[in-house]
Design an enzyme around this catalytic site. Structure first.
Site, PDB file in Angstrom:
ATOM      1  N   LYS A  10       0.757  -1.307   0.270  1.00 60.09           N
ATOM      2  CA  LYS A  10      -0.164   0.093   0.075  1.00 60.09           C
ATOM      3  C   LYS A  10       0.975   1.117   0.016  1.00 60.09           C
ATOM      4  O   LYS A  10       2.169   1.101   0.620  1.00 60.09           O
ATOM      5  CB  LYS A  10      -0.908  -0.028   1.355  1.00 60.09           C
ATOM      6  CG  LYS A  10      -0.223   0.115   2.566  1.00 60.09           C
ATOM      7  CD  LYS A  10       0.136   1.517   2.883  1.00 60.09           C
ATOM      8  CE  LYS A  10       0.800   1.431   4.545  1.00 60.09           C
ATOM      9  NZ  LYS A  10       1.617   2.604   4.664  1.00 60.09           N
ATOM     10  N   ALA A  95      10.190  -2.697   6.375  1.00 57.14           N
ATOM     11  CA  ALA A  95      10.234  -1.500   7.133  1.00 57.14           C
ATOM     12  C   ALA A  95      10.426  -0.446   6.225  1.00 57.14           C
ATOM     13  O   ALA A  95      11.274   0.612   6.252  1.00 57.14           O
ATOM     14  CB  ALA A  95      11.507  -1.739   8.049  1.00 57.14           C
ATOM     15  N   ALA A  96       9.606  -0.209   5.208  1.00 58.92           N
ATOM     16  CA  ALA A  96       9.628   0.574   4.150  1.00 58.92           C
ATOM     17  C   ALA A  96       8.319   1.628   4.129  1.00 58.92           C
ATOM     18  O   ALA A  96       8.313   2.537   3.115  1.00 58.92           O
ATOM     19  CB  ALA A  96       9.821  -0.008   2.857  1.00 58.92           C
ATOM     20  N   GLY A  97       7.502   1.381   4.954  1.00 56.18           N
ATOM     21  CA  GLY A  97       6.169   2.195   4.778  1.00 56.18           C
ATOM     22  C   GLY A  97       5.214   1.590   3.901  1.00 56.18           C
ATOM     23  O   GLY A  97       4.070   2.350   3.477  1.00 56.18           O
ATOM     24  N   ALA A  99       3.598  -1.487   4.139  1.00 53.93           N
ATOM     25  CA  ALA A  99       2.880  -2.668   4.755  1.00 53.93           C
ATOM     26  C   ALA A  99       3.295  -3.915   4.258  1.00 53.93           C
ATOM     27  O   ALA A  99       2.382  -4.770   4.377  1.00 53.93           O
ATOM     28  CB  ALA A  99       1.260  -2.347   4.563  1.00 53.93           C
ATOM     29  N   GLY A 100       4.409  -4.147   4.135  1.00 56.08           N
ATOM     30  CA  GLY A 100       5.001  -5.529   3.736  1.00 56.08           C
ATOM     31  C   GLY A 100       4.858  -6.637   4.645  1.00 56.08           C
ATOM     32  O   GLY A 100       4.480  -7.584   4.064  1.00 56.08           O
ATOM     33  N   GLY A 101       4.636  -6.375   5.889  1.00 55.18           N
ATOM     34  CA  GLY A 101       4.410  -7.403   6.753  1.00 55.18           C
ATOM     35  C   GLY A 101       3.123  -7.669   7.079  1.00 55.18           C
ATOM     36  O   GLY A 101       2.525  -8.719   6.921  1.00 55.18           O
ATOM     37  N   SER A 102       2.086  -6.548   6.999  1.00 55.87           N
ATOM     38  CA  SER A 102       0.634  -6.629   7.250  1.00 55.87           C
ATOM     39  C   SER A 102      -0.029  -7.238   6.002  1.00 55.87           C
ATOM     40  O   SER A 102      -0.868  -8.087   6.317  1.00 55.87           O
ATOM     41  CB  SER A 102       0.223  -5.102   7.321  1.00 55.87           C
ATOM     42  OG  SER A 102       0.769  -4.624   8.629  1.00 55.87           O
ATOM     43  N   ASP A 135      -2.336  -2.159  10.237  1.00 56.74           N
ATOM     44  CA  ASP A 135      -2.592  -2.061   8.756  1.00 56.74           C
ATOM     45  C   ASP A 135      -3.249  -3.222   8.053  1.00 56.74           C
ATOM     46  O   ASP A 135      -3.506  -3.377   6.981  1.00 56.74           O
ATOM     47  CB  ASP A 135      -1.240  -1.721   7.880  1.00 56.74           C
ATOM     48  CG  ASP A 135      -0.719  -0.357   7.930  1.00 56.74           C
ATOM     49  OD1 ASP A 135      -1.547   0.699   8.271  1.00 56.74           O
ATOM     50  OD2 ASP A 135       0.306  -0.082   7.801  1.00 56.74           O
TER      51      ASP A 135
HETATM   52  P1  ATP Z   1       3.767  -0.188   7.544  1.00 59.06           P
HETATM   53  O1  ATP Z   1       3.743   0.445   6.418  1.00 59.06           O
HETATM   54  O2  ATP Z   1       2.566  -1.127   8.125  1.00 59.06           O
HETATM   55  O3  ATP Z   1       4.262   0.619   8.883  1.00 59.06           O
HETATM   56  P2  ATP Z   1       6.383  -1.460   6.914  1.00 59.06           P
HETATM   57  O4  ATP Z   1       6.370  -1.574   5.564  1.00 59.06           O
HETATM   58  O5  ATP Z   1       6.942   0.138   7.423  1.00 59.06           O
HETATM   59  O6  ATP Z   1       4.860  -1.525   7.557  1.00 59.06           O
HETATM   60  P3  ATP Z   1       7.184  -4.164   7.589  1.00 59.06           P
HETATM   61  O7  ATP Z   1       7.510  -4.274   6.160  1.00 59.06           O
HETATM   62  O8  ATP Z   1       5.601  -4.472   7.765  1.00 59.06           O
HETATM   63  O9  ATP Z   1       7.089  -2.583   7.743  1.00 59.06           O
HETATM   64  O10 ATP Z   1       8.402  -4.531   8.500  1.00 59.06           O
HETATM   65  C1  ATP Z   1       8.348  -3.885   9.763  1.00 59.06           C
HETATM   66  C2  ATP Z   1       9.145  -5.053  10.399  1.00 59.06           C
HETATM   67  O11 ATP Z   1       8.566  -6.294  10.755  1.00 59.06           O
HETATM   68  C3  ATP Z   1      10.488  -5.546   9.804  1.00 59.06           C
HETATM   69  O12 ATP Z   1      11.717  -5.462  10.651  1.00 59.06           O
HETATM   70  C4  ATP Z   1      10.391  -7.051   9.651  1.00 59.06           C
HETATM   71  O13 ATP Z   1      11.522  -7.733  10.191  1.00 59.06           O
HETATM   72  C5  ATP Z   1       9.181  -7.341  10.512  1.00 59.06           C
HETATM   73  N1  ATP Z   1       8.373  -8.369   9.886  1.00 59.06           N
HETATM   74  C6  ATP Z   1       7.681  -9.389  10.598  1.00 59.06           C
HETATM   75  N2  ATP Z   1       7.153 -10.131   9.484  1.00 59.06           N
HETATM   76  C7  ATP Z   1       7.176  -9.694   8.412  1.00 59.06           C
HETATM   77  C8  ATP Z   1       6.822  -9.970   7.007  1.00 59.06           C
HETATM   78  N3  ATP Z   1       6.048 -11.082   6.845  1.00 59.06           N
HETATM   79  N4  ATP Z   1       7.311  -8.997   6.030  1.00 59.06           N
HETATM   80  C9  ATP Z   1       8.090  -8.186   6.136  1.00 59.06           C
HETATM   81  N5  ATP Z   1       8.400  -7.852   7.444  1.00 59.06           N
HETATM   82  C10 ATP Z   1       8.030  -8.558   8.500  1.00 59.06           C
END
Ligand code: ATP
Length: 281
Positions: A10, A95-97, A99-102, A135
């Site tokens: 997203k 950890a890129a903003g 929602a890769g984990g969500s 998210d």
């Molecule tokens: P958001 O935009 O929801 O804040 P994000 O993109 O900033 O999320 P994520 O990619 O969700 O952050 O990753 C945040 C942390 O979650 C990472 O440090 C990672 O190690 C951990 N993590 C746990 N499960 C996952 C997964 N399935 N994919 C990516 N990161 C994950």
């Protein structure tokens, strides 16, 4: 039987984070847009236990993984004794903003719901997912949504046409969402003073909105020169507008066509950044 699903990233086209509440949470208003950049999640039923593999060795594969947590929450909620073998083909930077984990967690909930024939509706899956990550509900709903409250109140928005293109660039050095909130709390508010309509009205008439806003820019950009550089390159090379997504540090540019995206894509690659051309879903 193995079931697979694309788990889409997203971007936030608008993100106004309000001041911290006495209970430590932040109210916010956001316009979230799902994009075609995606991981692919495959799930198979097991008699018991949860196993997880991921093509990116930097991502934890134990109970710290959001997809693992969502699977656990699914079995607990429905009081099921089963298990799951989960595989994540990772394309979305972590950890890129974005929602890769969500989104991985959301896909696991959707797939387990199918594999176990639990027949839960999207609202129930969102309720399970919301306890794991703010998210996750949006990633279950998908499309375009206005997101309010602490992130849990979602209003889907139907857009007649989504004929713009998106170029996302990851400037490296992932940002922890918790740290980004802390940095935000220690900087004076510059609340947008406009509303999601400034984004949604142009989009509804097929135009690219120029008034994007993200509260996190004021906290993250001053300490992330590479993200500032990405934004400059996007704007100098044909982006109608550009902004950081979520808590960063990914920056996206919006373009009127696929062809108009190529100069920025080339310039960013030459500067050594990872780029992800995509479109709204
Ligand atoms: P958001 O935009 O929801 O804040 P994000 O993109 O900033 O999320 P994520 O990619 O969700 O952050 O990753 C945040 C942390 O979650 C990472 O440090 C990672 O190690 C951990 N993590 C746990 N499960 C996952 C997964 N399935 N994919 C990516 N990161 C994950």
């Amino acid at each position: 039987m193995i079931l697979s699903l694309n788990a889409y990233a997203k971007i936030n086209l608008y993100l106004d984070v309000h001041e911290k509440r006495p209970d430590g949470y932040h109210d916010l208003v956001s316009v979230m847009q799902q994009v075609s950049l995606h991981d692919t999640i495959s799930v198979r039923r097991l008699d018991s236990g949860i196993t997880l593999t991921c093509t990116d060795s930097a991502i934890p594969t134990d109970e710290r993984n959001i997809a693992h947590k969502c699977a656990r929450a699914f079995f607990d909620y429905f009081r099921l004794n089963g298990g799951a073998e989960i595989h994540i083909e990772k394309k979305i930077p972590a950890a890129a903003g974005l929602a890769g984990g969500s989104t991985d967690g959301a896909a696991v909930l959707t797939l387990l719901n199918r594999l176990y024939g639990t027949g839960a509706d999207a609202e129930t899956l969102c309720e399970i997912g919301a306890k794991i990550g703010a998210d996750v509900p949006f990633c279950i709903m998908g499309g375009t949504c206005i997101c309010e409250g602490i992130g849990e109140i979602l209003t889907p928005v139907t857009l007649p046409k989504k004929n713009y293109r998106i170029l996302i660039a990851f400037p490296g050095n992932g940002v922890s969402t918790a740290e980004a909130f802390r940095a935000l709390d220690s900087t004076p508010s510059d609340s947008a003073g406009h509303i999601p309509d400034d984004v949604l009205i142009p989009l509804k008439s097929g135009e690219i909105p120029k008034k994007l806003y993200n509260s996190f820019e004021r906290a993250v950009l001053p300490v992330h020169p590479a993200a500032v550089r990405v934004k400059e390159i996007l704007l100098k090379n044909g982006a109608v507008t550009a902004m950081m997504s979520g808590s960063g540090p990914s920056v996206f540019g919006l373009f009127s066509s696929e062809e108009s995206l190529h100069p920025a894509e080339n310039a960013l690659m030459q500067a050594g950044f990872d780029v992800y051309p995509c479109e709204p879903v």
